[in-house]
Write a protein that holds these residues in place. Structure first.
Motif, mmCIF file in Angstrom:
data_model
loop_
_atom_site.group_PDB
_atom_site.id
_atom_site.type_symbol
_atom_site.label_atom_id
_atom_site.label_comp_id
_atom_site.label_asym_id
_atom_site.label_seq_id
_atom_site.Cartn_x
_atom_site.Cartn_y
_atom_site.Cartn_z
ATOM 1 N N LEU A 121 0.835 -1.209 0.000
ATOM 2 C CA LEU A 121 0.000 0.000 0.000
ATOM 3 C C LEU A 121 0.867 1.255 0.000
ATOM 4 N N ARG A 122 1.859 1.264 0.880
ATOM 5 C CA ARG A 122 2.734 2.438 0.988
ATOM 6 C C ARG A 122 3.504 2.665 -0.307
ATOM 7 N N ALA A 123 3.985 1.594 -0.917
ATOM 8 C CA ALA A 123 4.746 1.719 -2.155
ATOM 9 C C ALA A 123 3.876 2.275 -3.274
ATOM 10 N N LEU A 124 2.654 1.756 -3.414
ATOM 11 C CA LEU A 124 1.756 2.231 -4.471
ATOM 12 C C LEU A 124 1.403 3.698 -4.275
ATOM 13 N N GLY A 141 -6.329 -9.729 -7.192
ATOM 14 C CA GLY A 141 -6.484 -10.652 -6.080
ATOM 15 C C GLY A 141 -5.790 -10.271 -4.797
ATOM 16 N N VAL A 142 -5.419 -8.997 -4.617
ATOM 17 C CA VAL A 142 -4.725 -8.593 -3.382
ATOM 18 C C VAL A 142 -5.606 -7.636 -2.578
ATOM 19 N N ASP A 143 -5.225 -7.416 -1.351
ATOM 20 C CA ASP A 143 -5.976 -6.530 -0.457
ATOM 21 C C ASP A 143 -5.366 -5.135 -0.482
ATOM 22 N N LEU A 144 -6.113 -4.198 -1.077
ATOM 23 C CA LEU A 144 -5.656 -2.806 -1.155
ATOM 24 C C LEU A 144 -6.690 -1.883 -0.498
#
Length: 245
Positions: A121-124, A141-144
């Protein structure tokens, strides 16, 4: 949040148009030389101020005792100031290394199949804020949940099956992105470019789509409970007509 007037990446592109800054970015020795020159200039200004202050502003205070600038007593100060200025001049290189590490983190977690990660999350969010966007990036398929990427650009990115509850994507360019079966409940897509995006089977409950461009987007089977829109979404008119018939 207002659209940023300029991102870090945009400023760096303009910076590279200058031969001086290109040399500064590429040459370690030139950065050292510039740091030393700026340090000497700064210490010279301080020395002249002290000299003129001690002489109560006499006419020759700027030129008298000029060799005091170069003395054993100023070596330590010169070294400290030079190191500080050099650290500032290295900011661009540190930022580029940080971006590289973020991309490597995203790729590593994609390959490992990690679904939950605060680091992702932080990187995005940081990459988006700096204007480094990846069209077609795979985030399926990931949790954002709670992701904040307003005014960014992720054209054609894969968010299939991704959790984007309460995400802030307002003003973002997400044309042709795949949100099929994604959980977008409570997300903010206000003013976003969603042309050609795929929302098949997505949960758009309480999602804000006001002002968004949805031409050619697919909403077949999407949950649209309390979805905020400016009008019928593509396909809704045909569905309403079929029900009336």
């Amino acid at each position: 949040m207002r659209r940023p007037s300029s991102t870090w990446y945009a400023r760096q592109k303009r910076r590279r148009e200058s031969p001086f800054f290109r040399l500064l970015d590429r040459s370690f020795g030139f950065r050292v030389l510039m740091a030393a020159a700026l340090s000497f200039a700064l210490l010279a200004v301080v020395n002249r101020f002290e000299n003129c202050y001690a002489k109560a502003g006499q006419a020759d205070c700027l030129t008298s005792n000029f060799l005091e600038i170069i003395s054993v007593g100023t070596v330590e100060s010169f070294s400290i100031v030079t190191a500080a200025i050099f650290y500032l001049l290295e900011a661009g290189q540190r930022k580029e290394k940080e971006h590289q590490e973020m991309f490597e983190l995203l790729l590593a977690q994609r390959q490992a199949g990690a679904s939950n990660s605060l680091g992702r999350l932080r990187a995005l969010e940081m990459l988006s804020a700096d204007g480094l966007w990846q069209d077609g990036f795979d985030l399926g398929g990931v949790d954002l949940e709670g992701l904040r990427i307003p005014f960014s650009r992720w054209r054609g990115a894969n968010f299939s099956g991704t959790v984007l509850r309460n995400a802030d994507c307002h003003g973002a360019d997400l044309a042709e992105a795949d949100f099929s079966r994604a959980d977008l409940s409570g997300a903010n897509f206000r003013g976003a470019d969603l042309r050609g995006a795929n929302f098949t089977g997505a949960d758009l409950s309480r999602t804000d789509l006001r002002g968004a461009r949805v031409d050619g987007a697919e909403f077949r089977g999407a949950q649209l409970s309390r979805t905020l829109t400016d009008g019928p979404l593509p396909g809704q008119e045909a569905a309403a007509g079929a029900e009336e018939g």
